[in-house]
Design an enzyme around this catalytic site. Sequence first.
Site, PDB file in Angstrom:
ATOM      1  N   ARG A 127      14.690  -5.960  13.905  1.00 26.28           N
ATOM      2  CA  ARG A 127      15.448  -5.828  12.663  1.00 26.28           C
ATOM      3  C   ARG A 127      14.641  -5.000  11.662  1.00 26.28           C
ATOM      4  NH1 ARG A 127      19.159  -9.393  11.163  1.00 26.28           N
ATOM      5  NH2 ARG A 127      18.131 -11.167  12.142  1.00 26.28           N
TER       6      ARG A 127
ATOM      7  N   ILE B  98       0.835  -1.202   0.000  1.00 23.60           N
ATOM      8  CA  ILE B  98       0.000   0.000   0.000  1.00 23.60           C
ATOM      9  C   ILE B  98       0.875   1.259   0.000  1.00 23.60           C
ATOM     10  CG2 ILE B  98      -1.897  -1.260   1.056  1.00 23.60           C
ATOM     11  CD1 ILE B  98      -1.338   0.110   3.715  1.00 23.60           C
ATOM     12  N   GLY B  99       2.029   1.101  -0.655  1.00 21.15           N
ATOM     13  CA  GLY B  99       3.006   2.186  -0.666  1.00 21.15           C
ATOM     14  C   GLY B  99       4.097   1.941   0.361  1.00 21.15           C
TER      15      GLY B  99
ATOM     16  N   GLU C 141       2.903   2.191  11.757  1.00 18.55           N
ATOM     17  CA  GLU C 141       1.994   2.878  12.667  1.00 18.55           C
ATOM     18  C   GLU C 141       2.727   3.479  13.862  1.00 18.55           C
ATOM     19  OE1 GLU C 141      -1.216   0.041  13.297  1.00 18.55           O
ATOM     20  OE2 GLU C 141      -2.133   0.680  11.422  1.00 18.55           O
TER      21      GLU C 141
END
Length: 731
Positions: A614, A470-471, A691
């Site tokens: 990571r 989604i990008g 997020e």
Amino acid sequence: MKFEEPAGQNLFDRAKIVGKSTPRIDGPLKVSGRAPYAYERHDVAPNQAYGWIVGSAIAKGRITAMNLADARRAPGVLGIVAATEHKPVGTSRFNHAPLFGGTEIAHYHQAIAVVVAETFEQARAAAGLIRTEYADGEGSFDLAKVAPGAPLASEKLPDYNRLGDFQAAFASAPVTVDQRYTTPDEAHAMMEPFATIAAWEGDALTIWTSNQMVAWSKRALASILGMPADKIRVDSPYVGGGFGGKLFIRADAVMAALAAKAVNRPVKLAMQRPLMFNNSTHRPATIQRVRLGAGRDGRITAIAHENWSGNITGEDGENATLQTPKLYTGANRLLENRTAQLDLPEGNAMRAPGEAPGHMALEVAMDELAEALGMDPVELRIVNDAKGNLPGEPEMKISDRNLERCLRTGAERFGWSARKAAPAQMREGRKLVGLGVAAGYRAAPTQKSAARVSLGADGTIAVETDMTDIGTGSYTIIAQTAAEAMGVPLNRVRVDLGDSLSPVSAGSGGQWGAASSTAGVYAACVNLRRMIGEKLGFDGDAATFANGHATLGEQSHALSDAGALSATGEMEFGAFQKEYDIGTYAAHFAEVAVDAYTGETSIRRMLSVCDAGRIINPLSARSQVIGAMVMAAGATLTEDLHVDKRFGYFANHDLASYEVPVHADIPSQECIFLDTLDPMISPLKAKGVGELGICGPGAAIANAVYNATGIRMRDYPLTLDKYLDRLPAIA
Ligand code: MOS
């Protein structure tokens, strides 16, 4: 494959491709316009007709009549599917308000018709000829009015929401903060609108669409249209932003499917931008009260976070309390989340649902507490950092948490020591300059994820999964993972995403995509390595795959010797993960300059220091974080869906009046990733950051505005009308 115990040393610890900054493998396609987005897929079905969605002009009530005759006679019109003539579609567990609901209107701009014509312009012109009459109903649109009576949200509250005796501890705390904060309704405002091309072949439906969660959406569409899921194909290889708005099937897909059926031709449509804000979902507004009580040493003894939001569902609002028990200790705690029933458009997930606005209150309250204590806000957070274990969750271990390192690293790199604790002390000409900090927490969930990995006769590797990009950079991290696991160069790997014909992945949501989908690809690679071993007569598990060869002892084979082979694999995440709080952590810093005459706030510098295990591709992860920082800047300074409380809709429903900032608005954005590994999350020890990046920067900006001006604002966004008359005189 099951991830049943913490990851030990494995090939990713010696990685040559995973963990290295890697330009997007889909980048050349995107910058040359050859990555087809949903609306551009002219080649997938011949003879596409154009659809135009008509939205309800009232927020609540019913349609009494629709005059469709003029529109039907208009040039080029092939058909109209209208609410007065078509039965309501079904619902799904992914949406509450009907996506096409007959004559009952649940919210403003609910789809009430789709007009199909030979051209886009004809469809649009004909739609303007439809005359709809309504009987207005009464709706509830004012959160502040209904919030006091809102019930506790129905979700089962974890025990840790109430700890000790908050009231008594707060009453006896020597230093306290008790403040109320509000955040407005917000729109995802992704660049690419909802768009779908739908085509029927007999009773089978294909949609080429723009969607984050292919498998969810296939199921949802089946339920909405009342047809078997196995007759539906969803294809969403390129997505121009979603931010949670495209987690679900929305009206574009439903109306395109109905329209294609009605005119017996493939139909393409993009939801018009002015319809998107009220037709689809949004982040619900919140009212938050935060109370903090601390000893003079800064240790928080009492912490309460109460949240009110509203939704058309009457439940599942925006729970802004989620981060509070994860960030800070505090022996006495009270968390409450209430949701009122509102008749505004449906609220649902938007980037870091709950936490994004939650940090905008909690982390400003922390700034207020630091000031009341006369303590540095970085130190206050470190003193109260829930290291070791989480209060109220004694059985819960923390997997890997380095919040203190984030804060200390960030303070040093940002030049925090130059900050003046007293506000309105730093001035450059007419500019009032301030620095702010906030901490950030976002959970790091995982979802089972599958992929198919194939070896070509020429030694190339192909990965297929319904995972979406989604990008975010999914194409690239999946290619990196497959290249690493199969021991081939990156340019020998092809990745196909987003097609429901491929194995079901975790999809893109909740910051679980990167960790989960790469683990699924790894599982498929392990199976393919075994298959290659069987074919060539060695133990694929024991062999080393590098430079296009598999090597075990004296034996070495070119992968191409095995011929064409294909393996699927799925990573399932074991129950042991539930014993751990697996989170991501950040320290966010911002420097702002507020013009003392005009009140204009500009953000000069931002820094986020992130602890997310990571980092599979530091280049695309950085893009995720700095993009989230811009989105946080929007939430703090500009973004605000204005509720028209009389007519029940978001009045500013386009990108001219719903203002989103862009990267060019912020001259300097830096992102530092700590070199951490989290063995509890997956074999790659990697967590998501998409997020995390919006959890905290907004509060850092708000705290910087206070530090610059001495004006504490608690109602977002911090637009200049709220403080222009209070700016300090500098002349
Ligand atoms: Mo995210 S709000 O789960 O796309």
